[in-house]
Design an enzyme around this catalytic site. Structure first.
Site, short mmCIF file in Angstrom:
data_model
loop_
_atom_site.label_atom_id
_atom_site.label_comp_id
_atom_site.label_asym_id
_atom_site.label_seq_id
_atom_site.Cartn_x
_atom_site.Cartn_y
_atom_site.Cartn_z
CG HIS A 76 -2.11 0.78 1.26
ND1 HIS A 76 -2.42 1.67 0.26
CD2 HIS A 76 -3.06 0.98 2.22
CE1 HIS A 76 -3.53 2.34 0.59
NE2 HIS A 76 -3.93 1.93 1.78
CG HIS B 291 -4.14 0.28 -8.39
ND1 HIS B 291 -5.50 0.20 -8.24
CD2 HIS B 291 -3.69 1.12 -7.44
CE1 HIS B 291 -5.86 0.97 -7.22
NE2 HIS B 291 -4.79 1.54 -6.72
CG ASP C 41 2.81 4.50 -3.82
OD1 ASP C 41 2.65 5.66 -3.40
OD2 ASP C 41 2.20 3.52 -3.36
N1 CMC Z 1 5.43 -7.11 -9.91
C1 CMC Z 1 5.33 -8.34 -10.44
N2 CMC Z 1 4.18 -9.04 -10.54
C2 CMC Z 1 3.06 -8.45 -10.07
C3 CMC Z 1 3.09 -7.16 -9.50
C4 CMC Z 1 4.32 -6.49 -9.43
N3 CMC Z 1 4.40 -5.27 -8.90
N4 CMC Z 1 1.83 -6.83 -9.11
C5 CMC Z 1 1.04 -7.87 -9.43
N5 CMC Z 1 1.77 -8.86 -10.02
C6 CMC Z 1 1.28 -10.12 -10.55
C7 CMC Z 1 0.94 -11.10 -9.45
O1 CMC Z 1 2.07 -11.91 -9.14
C8 CMC Z 1 -0.18 -11.88 -10.07
O2 CMC Z 1 0.38 -12.78 -11.01
P1 CMC Z 1 -0.30 -14.25 -11.25
O3 CMC Z 1 -1.67 -13.96 -11.78
O4 CMC Z 1 0.61 -14.89 -12.20
O5 CMC Z 1 -0.33 -14.91 -9.89
C9 CMC Z 1 -0.95 -10.84 -10.86
O6 CMC Z 1 0.03 -9.84 -11.19
C10 CMC Z 1 -2.09 -10.19 -10.10
O7 CMC Z 1 -1.57 -9.65 -8.88
P2 CMC Z 1 -2.33 -9.68 -7.50
O8 CMC Z 1 -1.33 -9.65 -6.39
O9 CMC Z 1 -3.33 -10.78 -7.50
O10 CMC Z 1 -3.11 -8.29 -7.57
P3 CMC Z 1 -3.73 -7.49 -6.36
O11 CMC Z 1 -4.82 -6.66 -6.92
O12 CMC Z 1 -4.06 -8.42 -5.24
O13 CMC Z 1 -2.51 -6.56 -5.85
C11 CMC Z 1 -0.99 -4.75 -5.64
C12 CMC Z 1 -2.35 -5.23 -6.19
C13 CMC Z 1 -0.90 -3.24 -5.83
C14 CMC Z 1 -0.90 -5.06 -4.13
C15 CMC Z 1 0.14 -5.46 -6.40
O14 CMC Z 1 0.10 -5.11 -7.76
C16 CMC Z 1 1.52 -5.16 -5.82
O15 CMC Z 1 1.97 -5.83 -4.88
N6 CMC Z 1 2.25 -4.12 -6.36
C17 CMC Z 1 3.51 -3.70 -5.84
C18 CMC Z 1 3.31 -2.81 -4.62
C19 CMC Z 1 2.77 -1.44 -4.96
O16 CMC Z 1 3.26 -0.77 -5.87
N7 CMC Z 1 1.76 -0.97 -4.21
C20 CMC Z 1 1.17 0.35 -4.37
C21 CMC Z 1 -0.26 0.26 -4.81
S1 CMC Z 1 -0.93 1.84 -5.38
C22 CMC Z 1 -0.91 2.96 -4.08
C23 CMC Z 1 -1.38 2.45 -2.77
O17 CMC Z 1 -2.37 1.72 -2.67
O18 CMC Z 1 -0.76 2.80 -1.79
#
Ligand code: CMC
Length: 392
Positions: free
Chosen positions: A228, A269, A327
């Protein structure tokens, strides 16, 4: 489990009705009370946006002047709060300090307990918006061993924040217009984002009728995680570690490797599947700020743009529709403004306090509000009898 819907991470559960923020993740649209984020971030002041989020309409001149005055009147902290600050170890993370000290406000304002009184609710909202920046700057001062700098109510909200961060008792600090404008824009972009993890945390905590200061402290705790708000700090750590463009492919490979927990920070996201509109604005502003600071060749910015380009041409990121989020570029701007890395998530918290408070007010006035109480699908053992310890 019969009637229960299994929805981990609340992918498809709407927990409330809300009239504050609208997101269309497919189109990359973000509106505060109907106004596009692009217009607000280019034209409004942060307190104008705060008023909009709280009260639903943009203020006229008189209403804005009154609101600014009310907020500035509440910027001081009770002197006893210094004892809380001083209790923290010198190298405590400012987010840890923020959680503790904001929570402790609940011990100072007993009128915040009467959450059924509309006027008291409003005062708590104003106090939070006014005092969180003062606490945030004080947390930073504590971490570098400098005395706390008191707020200056003759300055605008963002200028005052920079003053509390960078002035010392020996030296005045005059923030540049560039720094003030950049901060104003960053704060507007971070002010609200509907039912994200921290806002949902505030709502869940508040659903029991808990004290508003304690609820916001819970929101800050949730924001701190790297998935987050903690991502802005993690992005700079990641870019620093990557170091050079030639190392990018190695990190892309790590991010794609399902046996490696590494993710590209600042990418992906839950809602945006077609570029985060805030990231689009920040990429442009990052350019401008670095140019104006004569730092156009900032190596982290160059690296970030190359990383974005390489990731966005990779099938893994294309298929999963992973784009830079808010971010990804914010940390580079904060860094260029001289804000230390461990304060990035704190900056996010200062801005998001407005959103949390707006949601809290909305929820308190919502006749549908009831205690948040998700169910579960039980996976443990069935009923069994207790055995005395010598028989196990
Ligand atoms: N790098 C590599 N792979 C990723 C990433 C990433 N940053 N984000 C998602 N994926 C992959 C994930 O491994 C999954 O792959 P598979 O379908 O093969 O298992 C797929 O994409 C879907 O990801 P998810 O984790 O199921 O998606 P989510 O909606 O639960 O998570 C998220 C969203 C933002 C937590 C995630 O994208 C993440 O961890 N990003 C990196 C951290 C980040 O930048 N966070 C800031 C978010 S925006 C501002 C805020 O909220 O503060």
């Amino acid at each position: 489990a019969g009637f229960l819907t299994y929805d981990p991470g609340f992918m498809s559960t709407a927990s409330c009705h809300s009239s504050i923020t609208f997101i269309d993740g497919e189109q990359g649209i973000l509106l505060y009370r109907g106004y596009p984020i692009e217009q607000l971030s280019a034209k409004a002041s942060f307190l104008e946006v705060a008023y909009l989020l709280l009260y639903g309409e943009l203020p006229n001149e008189k209403a804005l002047a009154e609101f600014e005055q009310v907020i500035m009147r509440h910027t001081m902290l009770n002197e006893n709060l210094k004892n809380f600050l001083n209790g923290f170890h010198y190298d405590a993370h400012p987010m840890a300090i923020l959680i503790g000290v904001v929570g402790s406000l609940s011990a100072f304002y007993h009128d915040s307990l009467s959450i059924n009184n509309v006027r008291h609710r409003e005062i708590s909202a104003h106090r939070l918006i006014a005092k969180v920046p003062t606490i945030a700057a004080a947390a930073y001062k504590h971490s570098i061993g400098e005395p706390i700098i008191y707020p200056r109510n003759d300055l605008r909200y963002c200028a005052n924040f920079l003053h509390m961060m960078f002035a010392t008792p020996c030296e005045e600090y005059r923030p540049s217009l560039l720094a003030e404008r950049a901060l104003n824009l960053l704060f507007i972009l971070h002010a609200d984002h509907e039912q994200n993890a921290s806002t949902s945390t505030v709502r869940l905590a508040a659903s029991s009728g808990a004290n508003p200061f304690a609820c916001i402290a819970a929101g800050i705790a949730s924001l701190w995680g790297p998935a987050h708000g903690g991502a802005n700090e993690a992005v700079i750590a990641m870019l620093t570690e990557i170091g050079e463009v030639k190392h990018i492919p190695k990190y892309i490979a790590k991010a794609k490797d399902k046996d490696d927990p590494f993710r590209l920070m600042g990418f992906g996201h839950r809602v945006y599947k077609n570029y985060d509109p805030r990231a689009k604005i920040l990429r442009e502003v990052c350019h401008q700020v670095l140019n104006e600071l004569a730092d156009a060749n900032n190596p982290l910015f160059e690296l970030a743009m190359r990383l974005e380009e390489i990731a966005l041409s990779d099938d893994y990121f294309i298929e999963r529709r992973l784009y830079p989020n808010v971010d990804f570029y914010s940390g580079i701007i904060y860094q260029a403004l001289g804000i230390p890395r461990n304060m990035f998530t704190v900056m996010f918290a200062v801005a998001r306090t407005v959103g949390w408070v707006a949601h809290w007010l909305e929820m308190m006035g919502d006749p549908d509000n009831r205690i948040g109480r998700p169910r579960q699908i039980y996976r443990g053992p069935g009923k069994r009898d207790y055995l005395p310890i010598w028989q196990r």
